[in-house]
Scaffold this motif. Structure first.
Motif, PDB file in Angstrom:
ATOM      1  N   LEU A   9      18.360 -80.612 -70.320  1.00  0.00           N
ATOM      2  CA  LEU A   9      17.150 -80.356 -69.533  1.00  0.00           C
ATOM      3  C   LEU A   9      17.395 -79.286 -68.468  1.00  0.00           C
ATOM      4  O   LEU A   9      16.547 -78.408 -68.252  1.00  0.00           O
ATOM      5  N   VAL A  10      18.556 -79.365 -67.807  1.00  0.00           N
ATOM      6  CA  VAL A  10      18.869 -78.360 -66.787  1.00  0.00           C
ATOM      7  C   VAL A  10      19.016 -76.987 -67.413  1.00  0.00           C
ATOM      8  O   VAL A  10      18.517 -75.981 -66.880  1.00  0.00           O
ATOM      9  N   ALA A  11      19.695 -76.930 -68.577  1.00  0.00           N
ATOM     10  CA  ALA A  11      19.854 -75.642 -69.262  1.00  0.00           C
ATOM     11  C   ALA A  11      18.500 -75.071 -69.658  1.00  0.00           C
ATOM     12  O   ALA A  11      18.261 -73.855 -69.551  1.00  0.00           O
ATOM     13  N   GLY A  12      17.585 -75.948 -70.109  1.00  0.00           N
ATOM     14  CA  GLY A  12      16.242 -75.480 -70.454  1.00  0.00           C
ATOM     15  C   GLY A  12      15.490 -74.943 -69.251  1.00  0.00           C
ATOM     16  O   GLY A  12      14.813 -73.911 -69.334  1.00  0.00           O
ATOM     17  N   ALA A  13      15.616 -75.647 -68.107  1.00  0.00           N
ATOM     18  CA  ALA A  13      14.947 -75.181 -66.890  1.00  0.00           C
ATOM     19  C   ALA A  13      15.525 -73.846 -66.431  1.00  0.00           C
ATOM     20  O   ALA A  13      14.786 -72.930 -66.040  1.00  0.00           O
ATOM     21  N   LEU A  14      16.850 -73.726 -66.466  1.00  0.00           N
ATOM     22  CA  LEU A  14      17.489 -72.463 -66.090  1.00  0.00           C
ATOM     23  C   LEU A  14      17.032 -71.330 -67.001  1.00  0.00           C
ATOM     24  O   LEU A  14      16.723 -70.221 -66.537  1.00  0.00           O
ATOM     25  N   ALA A  15      16.986 -71.612 -68.308  1.00  0.00           N
ATOM     26  CA  ALA A  15      16.582 -70.573 -69.266  1.00  0.00           C
ATOM     27  C   ALA A  15      15.143 -70.141 -69.035  1.00  0.00           C
ATOM     28  O   ALA A  15      14.814 -68.949 -69.115  1.00  0.00           O
ATOM     29  N   LEU A  16      14.269 -71.113 -68.734  1.00  0.00           N
ATOM     30  CA  LEU A  16      12.860 -70.771 -68.484  1.00  0.00           C
ATOM     31  C   LEU A  16      12.728 -69.862 -67.272  1.00  0.00           C
ATOM     32  O   LEU A  16      12.025 -68.842 -67.315  1.00  0.00           O
ATOM     33  N   VAL A  17      13.403 -70.219 -66.179  1.00  0.00           N
ATOM     34  CA  VAL A  17      13.308 -69.415 -64.965  1.00  0.00           C
ATOM     35  C   VAL A  17      13.896 -68.027 -65.184  1.00  0.00           C
ATOM     36  O   VAL A  17      13.283 -67.002 -64.838  1.00  0.00           O
ATOM     37  N   LEU A  18      15.076 -67.973 -65.786  1.00  0.00           N
ATOM     38  CA  LEU A  18      15.748 -66.682 -65.966  1.00  0.00           C
ATOM     39  C   LEU A  18      14.973 -65.778 -66.916  1.00  0.00           C
ATOM     40  O   LEU A  18      14.890 -64.566 -66.696  1.00  0.00           O
TER      41      LEU A  18
END
Length: 787
Positions: A9-18
């Protein structure tokens, strides 16, 4: 398994923001060259030539001025916002971003890095540093926090801290700001290691070094220096003989002092003063050396603006509009469009939970956590106070304190969740609340990013803007259609019957007799028809020949003015931009292709809306539904003038709407936010007028013209639109002339701002000032012709 799910979930959130950051920078030209506006690339070039000045020589005209710092004299000759000193251009913006990133990139790759790419890199560093620090804090002190809280905090830090304000216009103003934020956050991360790691002195040395780079990026970052005191305070409490407080102080102070000495030496080498960064020599729209930049009397106003300035809601994309309000405070320069953090980014209210973070903890743990919080507060509160005393407010200054404030809010969420977990269902309730506030913050952050700098995206990437606008309007329009808020063209499933050649049938007619219009179909051969539009006793307007198929159901779409009345209902503003076009467009679509189109005079708004199939139509209508009016109903919208090369006289063929927006509607706009030139039409008793607006100067108004003409040819001649690659878009003074149907209606000698060729638009105003955002009539043609 829980940790794996959390990491995903954290990786997905990071990817969305970046990915959103990268897209934002890219569509705003961040990875492209900005020519002489790329001050940092010019700075690197200057360094490579062995000079401290940028690689751009002042014009002879500027060198010859009696007072080159007087805006009234230097306006047409200055390199805006550069610092001019003894015949050279310098930057008052910090040099650290170029030194730490752009120069190494050039030395390693042999390629120049654009300032926009540098803004993106530092924006990513700032976001990752903030997220990493918060996740580390959560992992160490809140092991029972719900899995969903981790990605929520990451998303809030990415979208709810105004970093997007810097990426939306990745220019030389934004680069030192975002670099200063990134280095400050790296300094915070280093203090976290000094508090929790086994080598605190080394961590403090890094903290001092990163803070020194932050100051070298943006001198105001020196106000974040209190962040260094938190580890020193903790060491003093512990009385650790191996790492006494004074050694930690020295470890941080030495690299910070070294950076400060280097910065002062740099200032002295350029301006002959260790404390002169160049702002007193800045060539802006004001006499910078005579202004009072900081004063306590500005604090109350700026606090109200930065935190509680309400957003304006609009039915025009992006639906939220930042406001700028008049200010009467003596010496105050002005307020740009700003949205208050507390009323737009709801996640920030979790900052109220910060006092709960240290409750019910062991003494050693409480001290370490308190020191961490004090470091973040030390980076946030002094910087915020300093900015509140500045003589202006702007969205690009909010991230200076909004990122660290977002860190505190994310921490406050953890404190509230931990306390709520003591009661049954309390933790779940907090997670639900956090999810809702994060969702609202992400949505508002994304929408506000499109509004930043007067809708900079619309100027930098008008096609992208148009696509986003069209999709958003379409989705909301379908909702309004379903709710019965809108009328629209009719989509009919029809089977045709053979009739003798020359037979005419009424396919569609208005139900209100006052709207005397109809769509007729004429059989012109075997399985060959054409549609026509008839109004009263006027001759029919015919479309192209069409072939219909036996035993086949064709889709016929009918658009006529009588299908639309005046906008109504709560969502009426959503369609206001096309209201006139709906009431003046005729179109028939046959099996997906346009078969007939025309532009006609609208009916009075009070007619009864609706229509029906003609009683003499021989075919069969199997179904009927309503759809929304489309932008391409009659023809493609014209947004950019055609012509190769660009420049000369802009010739427009237009139909002026019968009810213009009170503030006027744009025909041509070019320039930049607060540096724009615009020609627009505005209603006046007896008709309308053409207006030329050079931002910051009195408007020039034409003679009054009647609204009776169905279409007119307008020709606009501006000094900045001279043909030729070197002339088009250049700031210049000269004759502004406007003709209407060959008759001169306005002539005045005026100055024009420079603009980037390719960013000029017809029918659009994306600067957020002067007049309405778009021309709501018809733009039938736009082209450059010879002077």
């Amino acid at each position: 398994m829980k940790k794996l799910g959390e990491r995903i979930l954290v990786a997905g959130a990071l990817a969305l923001v970046l990915s959103f950051y990268a897209w934002t920078a890219a569509v705003n030209g961040g990875f492209e060259g900005w020519g002489d506006q790329d001050f940092y690339r010019l700075l690197v070039r200057g360094w490579m030539k062995g000079q401290l000045a940028i690689d751009k020589e002042p014009t002879p005209a500027l060198l010859a001025l009696a007072d080159p710092y007087d805006p009234a004299q230097n306006g047409a000759h200055r390199l805006a916002d550069a610092s001019y000193y003894r015949g050279k251009y310098y930057l008052y913006f910090g040099a650290a971003p170029a030194l730490t990133l752009m120069v190494p990139w050039r030395l390693l790759t042999g390629q120049e890095m654009t300032m926009g790419a540098a803004v993106f890199v530092f924006g990513v560093v700032a976001f990752l540093a903030a997220s990493g620090l918060w996740l580390a804090l959560r992992r160490r002190y809140f092991p029972n926090s719900a899995v969903l809280v981790a990605p929520l905090g990451v998303l809030a830090l990415g979208f709810g801290t105004h970093l997007l304000a810097l990426l939306q216009r990745p220019a030389f103003w934004e680069l030192p700001i975002v670099a200063g934020i990134a280095f400050t956050l790296l300094a915070l991360a280093a203090t976290y290691r000094a508090i929790h790691g086994d080598r605190p002195r080394r961590a403090m040395a890094f903290a001092g070094f990163f803070l020194g780079l932050a100051v070298a990026s943006r001198p105001t970052c020196l106000f974040a220096a209190p962040l260094l005191l938190a580890p020193v305070w903790l060491a003093w409490l512990k009385k650790d003989a191996a790492n006494p407080w004074w050694r930690l102080t020295l470890a941080a102070a030495l690299p910070l002092a070294a950076c400060g000495l280097a910065l002062m030496a740099h200032n002295y080498a350029r301006f002959g003063s260790v404390l002169e960064f160049g702002q007193n020599y800045q060539l802006s729209g004001a006499f910078e050396g005579k202004l009072t930049h900081f004063s306590p009397r500005f604090i109350a106003h700026n606090f109200a603006v930065y935190f509680f300035q309400p957003v304006q809601w609009s039915w025009t994309f992006p639906f939220v509009v930042a406001q700028g309000i008049p200010v009467s405070i003596p010496g105050y320069f002005g307020t740009e469009e700003v949205c208050g953090i507390a009323v737009t980014l709801g996640f920030v209210w979790f900052v109220l939970g910060v006092p709960l973070l240290t409750l019910r903890r062991e003494e050693e743990e409480r001290r370490a956590l308190r020191a961490t919080l004090l470091a973040i507060v030390g980076a946030c509160l002094p910087v915020m106070t300093m900015l509140l005393s500045y003589f202006s407010t702007t969205a690009r200054y909010q991230p200076d304190f909004a990122v660290t404030l977002g860190l505190l809010a994310a921490g406050g969420l953890l404190g509230i969740e931990r306390l709520a977990q003591r009661w049954r269902g309390g933790g779940v309730a907090v997670v639900v609340l956090a999810s809702l506030l994060t969702l609202a913050t992400v949505a508002m952050g994304a929408l506000l990013s499109f509004d930043y700098h007067g809708g900079a995206l619309g100027r930098n990437a008008p096609q992208v803007w148009a696509q986003l606008e069209q999709r958003a309007q379409s989705v909301l329009g379908e909702v309004g259609l379903w709710l019965g808020q809108f009328d629209g063209p009719q989509v009919l499933k029809v089977r045709f019957q053979p009739r003798p050649a020359g037979t005419r049938e009424t396919f569609w007619r208005a139900t209100d007799p006052r709207a005397d219009e109809r769509i007729v179909v004429e059989h012109i051969g075997e399985r060959l028809i054409r549609f026509g539009y008839e109004r009263g006793a006027e001759a029919a307007v015919w479309g192209r020949p069409l072939t219909w198929e036996t035993d086949h159901t064709h889709t016929v779409e009918v658009q006529v003015p009588s299908l639309h009345g005046a906008p109504r209902g709560g969502m009426r503003g959503l369609r206001r931009g096309v209201e006139y076009r709906e009431r003046s467009a005729v179109a028939v679509w046959f099996s997906g292709g346009r078969a007939l189109d025309a532009i006609v005079a609208p009916w009075p708004a009070e007619i009864s809306v609706g229509g029906e199939i003609g009683s003499d139509f021989s075919g069969t209508v199997r179904s009927r539904r309503t759809r929304l009016f489309r932008a391409d109903e009659v023809r493609e919208e014209v947004r950019r003038p055609v012509g190769n090369p660009s420049g000369g006289v802009l010739r427009l063929t237009i139909v002026v709407p019968d009810a213009l927006a009170p503030e006027g509607e744009p025909l041509f706009a070019a320039g930049a936010h607060y540096q724009s030139d615009m020609v627009f039409v505005r209603a006046t008793p007896g008709g309308f007028v053409f207006v030329f607006d050079h931002y910051g100067s009195p408007q020039i108004v034409s003679a009054v013209l009647p609204l009776s003409a169905p279409s007119r040819v307008v020709e606009i001649d501006l000094p900045s639109c001279a043909p030729g690659e070197k002339n088009f878009g250049e700031a210049k003074s000269g004759e502004v002339v406007i003709w209407s149907d060959g008759r001169e209606v306005l002539r005045s000698r005026q100055a024009c701002h420079a603009f980037v060729p390719g960013t000029e638009l017809v029918g659009r105003n994306l600067f957020g000032t002067t007049c309405a955002p778009e021309f709501r009539g018809w733009l039938l043609d736009a082209r450059w012709v010879a002077r």
